[in-house]
Design a protein around this motif. Sequence first.
Motif, PDB file in Angstrom:
ATOM      1  N   LEU A 154      -4.206   9.099  20.104  1.00 25.92           N
ATOM      2  CA  LEU A 154      -5.171   8.237  19.203  1.00 25.92           C
ATOM      3  C   LEU A 154      -4.213   7.608  18.376  1.00 25.92           C
ATOM      4  CD1 LEU A 154      -8.288   9.148  17.319  1.00 25.92           C
ATOM      5  CD2 LEU A 154      -6.236   8.267  16.571  1.00 25.92           C
ATOM      6  N   LYS A 155      -3.293   7.947  18.028  1.00 27.53           N
ATOM      7  CA  LYS A 155      -1.876   7.467  17.661  1.00 27.53           C
ATOM      8  C   LYS A 155      -1.663   6.610  17.668  1.00 27.53           C
ATOM      9  CE  LYS A 155      -0.094  10.940  15.435  1.00 27.53           C
ATOM     10  NZ  LYS A 155       1.010  12.738  14.705  1.00 27.53           N
ATOM     11  N   ARG A 156      -0.949   6.745  19.439  1.00 23.07           N
ATOM     12  CA  ARG A 156      -0.180   5.961  20.042  1.00 23.07           C
ATOM     13  C   ARG A 156      -0.994   4.841  20.294  1.00 23.07           C
ATOM     14  NH1 ARG A 156       4.185   6.571  24.762  1.00 23.07           N
ATOM     15  NH2 ARG A 156       3.702   4.442  24.883  1.00 23.07           N
ATOM     16  N   LYS A 157      -2.207   4.908  20.831  1.00 21.43           N
ATOM     17  CA  LYS A 157      -3.778   3.931  20.990  1.00 21.43           C
ATOM     18  C   LYS A 157      -3.520   2.877  20.331  1.00 21.43           C
ATOM     19  CE  LYS A 157      -8.170   3.295  22.501  1.00 21.43           C
ATOM     20  NZ  LYS A 157      -7.587   1.587  23.013  1.00 21.43           N
ATOM     21  N   HIS A 158      -3.952   3.794  18.862  1.00 23.75           N
ATOM     22  CA  HIS A 158      -4.160   2.594  17.559  1.00 23.75           C
ATOM     23  C   HIS A 158      -2.959   1.915  16.778  1.00 23.75           C
ATOM     24  CE1 HIS A 158      -6.546   1.257  13.957  1.00 23.75           C
ATOM     25  NE2 HIS A 158      -5.837   1.906  13.051  1.00 23.75           N
ATOM     26  N   PHE A 159      -2.133   2.595  16.805  1.00 25.96           N
ATOM     27  CA  PHE A 159      -0.769   1.616  15.755  1.00 25.96           C
ATOM     28  C   PHE A 159       0.208   1.135  17.400  1.00 25.96           C
ATOM     29  CE2 PHE A 159      -1.048   4.682  13.202  1.00 25.96           C
ATOM     30  CZ  PHE A 159      -1.452   4.225  11.756  1.00 25.96           C
ATOM     31  N   PHE A 160      -0.312   1.159  18.709  1.00 22.81           N
ATOM     32  CA  PHE A 160       1.487   0.529  20.006  1.00 22.81           C
ATOM     33  C   PHE A 160      -0.291   0.156  21.282  1.00 22.81           C
ATOM     34  CE2 PHE A 160       4.037   3.695  17.832  1.00 22.81           C
ATOM     35  CZ  PHE A 160       4.753   2.200  17.277  1.00 22.81           C
ATOM     36  N   GLU A 161      -1.463   0.101  21.051  1.00 23.17           N
ATOM     37  CA  GLU A 161      -1.905  -0.789  22.185  1.00 23.17           C
ATOM     38  C   GLU A 161      -2.339  -2.103  21.535  1.00 23.17           C
ATOM     39  OE1 GLU A 161      -4.675   1.354  24.970  1.00 23.17           O
ATOM     40  OE2 GLU A 161      -2.975   2.820  24.872  1.00 23.17           O
ATOM     41  N   PRO A 162      -2.556  -2.796  22.655  1.00 21.77           N
ATOM     42  CA  PRO A 162      -3.618  -4.216  22.457  1.00 21.77           C
ATOM     43  C   PRO A 162      -4.596  -4.568  22.380  1.00 21.77           C
ATOM     44  CG  PRO A 162      -2.450  -4.898  24.611  1.00 21.77           C
ATOM     45  CD  PRO A 162      -2.293  -3.269  23.469  1.00 21.77           C
ATOM     46  N   THR A 163      -5.808  -5.413  21.952  1.00 24.61           N
ATOM     47  CA  THR A 163      -7.046  -4.921  21.710  1.00 24.61           C
ATOM     48  C   THR A 163      -7.580  -6.417  22.656  1.00 24.61           C
ATOM     49  OG1 THR A 163      -7.911  -6.056  19.895  1.00 24.61           O
ATOM     50  CG2 THR A 163      -7.436  -3.434  19.634  1.00 24.61           C
ATOM     51  N   CYS A 164      -8.431  -6.489  23.351  1.00 25.41           N
ATOM     52  CA  CYS A 164      -9.630  -7.475  23.851  1.00 25.41           C
ATOM     53  C   CYS A 164     -11.115  -6.962  22.790  1.00 25.41           C
ATOM     54  CB  CYS A 164      -9.515  -6.856  25.209  1.00 25.41           C
ATOM     55  SG  CYS A 164     -10.874  -8.729  25.814  1.00 25.41           S
ATOM     56  N   THR A 165     -11.443  -7.806  21.732  1.00 22.86           N
ATOM     57  CA  THR A 165     -12.960  -7.519  21.647  1.00 22.86           C
ATOM     58  C   THR A 165     -13.821  -8.609  21.425  1.00 22.86           C
ATOM     59  OG1 THR A 165     -11.555  -6.126  19.954  1.00 22.86           O
ATOM     60  CG2 THR A 165     -13.504  -6.808  18.985  1.00 22.86           C
ATOM     61  N   ILE A 166     -14.488  -8.641  21.831  1.00 22.49           N
ATOM     62  CA  ILE A 166     -15.900  -9.671  21.397  1.00 22.49           C
ATOM     63  C   ILE A 166     -16.021  -9.610  20.265  1.00 22.49           C
ATOM     64  CG2 ILE A 166     -18.397 -10.137  22.361  1.00 22.49           C
ATOM     65  CD1 ILE A 166     -17.600  -8.680  25.049  1.00 22.49           C
ATOM     66  N   CYS A 167     -15.737 -10.660  19.553  1.00 22.99           N
ATOM     67  CA  CYS A 167     -16.655 -10.586  18.306  1.00 22.99           C
ATOM     68  C   CYS A 167     -17.853 -11.388  17.772  1.00 22.99           C
ATOM     69  CB  CYS A 167     -15.965 -11.762  17.422  1.00 22.99           C
ATOM     70  SG  CYS A 167     -13.748 -11.124  17.536  1.00 22.99           S
ATOM     71  N   GLY A 168     -18.196 -11.808  19.366  1.00 21.68           N
ATOM     72  CA  GLY A 168     -19.652 -11.880  19.120  1.00 21.68           C
ATOM     73  C   GLY A 168     -19.869 -13.103  20.243  1.00 21.68           C
ATOM     74  N   ILE A 169     -21.437 -12.931  20.599  1.00 16.93           N
ATOM     75  CA  ILE A 169     -21.578 -13.526  22.244  1.00 16.93           C
ATOM     76  C   ILE A 169     -22.977 -14.273  21.233  1.00 16.93           C
ATOM     77  CG2 ILE A 169     -22.803 -13.367  24.111  1.00 16.93           C
ATOM     78  CD1 ILE A 169     -21.533 -10.692  24.047  1.00 16.93           C
ATOM     79  N   VAL A 170     -23.292 -16.236  22.383  1.00 20.81           N
ATOM     80  CA  VAL A 170     -23.847 -16.062  21.376  1.00 20.81           C
ATOM     81  C   VAL A 170     -24.876 -17.035  22.966  1.00 20.81           C
ATOM     82  CG1 VAL A 170     -25.271 -18.705  19.984  1.00 20.81           C
ATOM     83  CG2 VAL A 170     -23.385 -16.783  19.122  1.00 20.81           C
ATOM     84  N   SER A 171     -26.270 -17.007  22.459  1.00 20.54           N
ATOM     85  CA  SER A 171     -26.692 -17.557  24.422  1.00 20.54           C
ATOM     86  C   SER A 171     -29.144 -17.403  23.742  1.00 20.54           C
ATOM     87  CB  SER A 171     -26.410 -17.520  25.544  1.00 20.54           C
ATOM     88  OG  SER A 171     -27.148 -17.368  26.605  1.00 20.54           O
ATOM     89  N   GLY A 172     -29.195 -18.366  24.172  1.00 17.28           N
ATOM     90  CA  GLY A 172     -31.033 -18.838  23.955  1.00 17.28           C
ATOM     91  C   GLY A 172     -31.132 -18.421  22.941  1.00 17.28           C
TER      92      GLY A 172
END
Length: 454
Positions: A287-305
Amino acid sequence: MGGFAEFDAYIRARAHEYVDELKALIRQPTVSAQGIGVEDTATLVLERARRAGIGAEALRADGGPPTIVGETGRGARTLLVYNHYDVQPPDPLDEWETPPFEPTERGGLLFGRGVSDNKGNLMARLQALEAYRATIGELPLRIRVLYEGEEESGSEHLAAFVAKYGDRLRADGCIWEAGYKDAAGRPTISCGLKGIAYVELRVRGAAKDAHSSLATIVPNPAWRLVWALATLKNERDEITIDGFMDEVRDPSAAELAELERVPFDEAGMLRIHGISHFVRDVHGAELKRKHFFEPTCTICGIVSGYTGTGSKTVLPAMASAKIDFRLVPDLTPEKVARLLRAHLDRRGFRDVEVVPSHGERPSRWPTDSPIARAAVAACRAAYGVDPVIYPLMAGSGPMAQVCDALGIPVTGFGSGNAASANHAPNENIAIADYVDHIRAFGRFLSAFAGRPLE
Ligand code: BES
């Protein structure tokens, strides 16, 4: 003159006044992403810095917002203090218990947009300088300040500012804007940040919205977007953009050994965020390794329709998603934009437009530098316990633009905590932590100048 007992007594006697001053700064909205209140806040901050004895000026580079720089004090060492006076948008407004720009005290906490990120630390540090002079004496080092007004929207003009005015920022060490107590209430210091790449994906369909009965024959951009998004990450939460993970440098053996000593209150984090498990069910060292040393790809918002009340059978004409990537070495915003485009093209998503917004590079500094050691000594003296030393904060900011560009080692500590709700409704700090940050910051000045902490 006096020592830190007098310093503390002076601060405690003025705690109400200090918090009132912070409230006045919170009342002034400063939402850089929406261009709200930046100039007015810059004027307030400039005046306040001058009142603290800083020879401050508001300068601009490349038509950017006012950036406040100045200096005060003398000594063998120079400390750069970096803070930002802008805040994130306060939305969603109806989830705030009290309005974001009407700072309110409840149960020992102060609520308002920017109390934690980052107006609280900015103000506390100015108050600490004044209290230091009033009780201990002349400042033991030269202090330079850098107060920025667009950190929360990507610091787009700061690199140009540093290129133009870098000589006014040179220093032996820098204290970064933020720092937080962890979920177990332990003070932390950190010595780096993740980078960030912020992009928008846009898909256009028909010339205008259509009756959804036409979905048989008219393409739906919302589905195109969903299909494209689904190729970026799998259900194990692994980023699947071609070549992306190849750019991630593994943490060194020394970094992992240091991380092993970092405590992490997993139960506290689960409670604060109201979740039953972490992503991929990780815990412990992983968990610590993931939190501090991994990158992320986060959908911050989606808009449609249509997303309003009731239903509307509509086939939308456009769909878009805002995405942030938190970056670790050797990922850069430029690489991410290039990899993402190539990845989408290879899968036939040429119709998905990638609009890069802003980006920052990751930055990491040693945790045993003189500035980091001064932070440890100051926190130990102010809190009576050793701070937890994080390699970095998992958030982002223009550390590379300032400190990597000028070669200034960094540390960060501050008045926030793990439940401060940065960027979210009901942002808050504990008033006791605010007072303690003033106390710790005064000690930090002495420690970095090599003076005793008595
Ligand atoms: N203070 C935060 C950085 C931070 C967040 C550190 C969480 C530790 C934990 C900073 O003001 C911030 O939020 N920066 C933005 C920058 C972005 C908009 C370029 C961020 O990280 O989202």
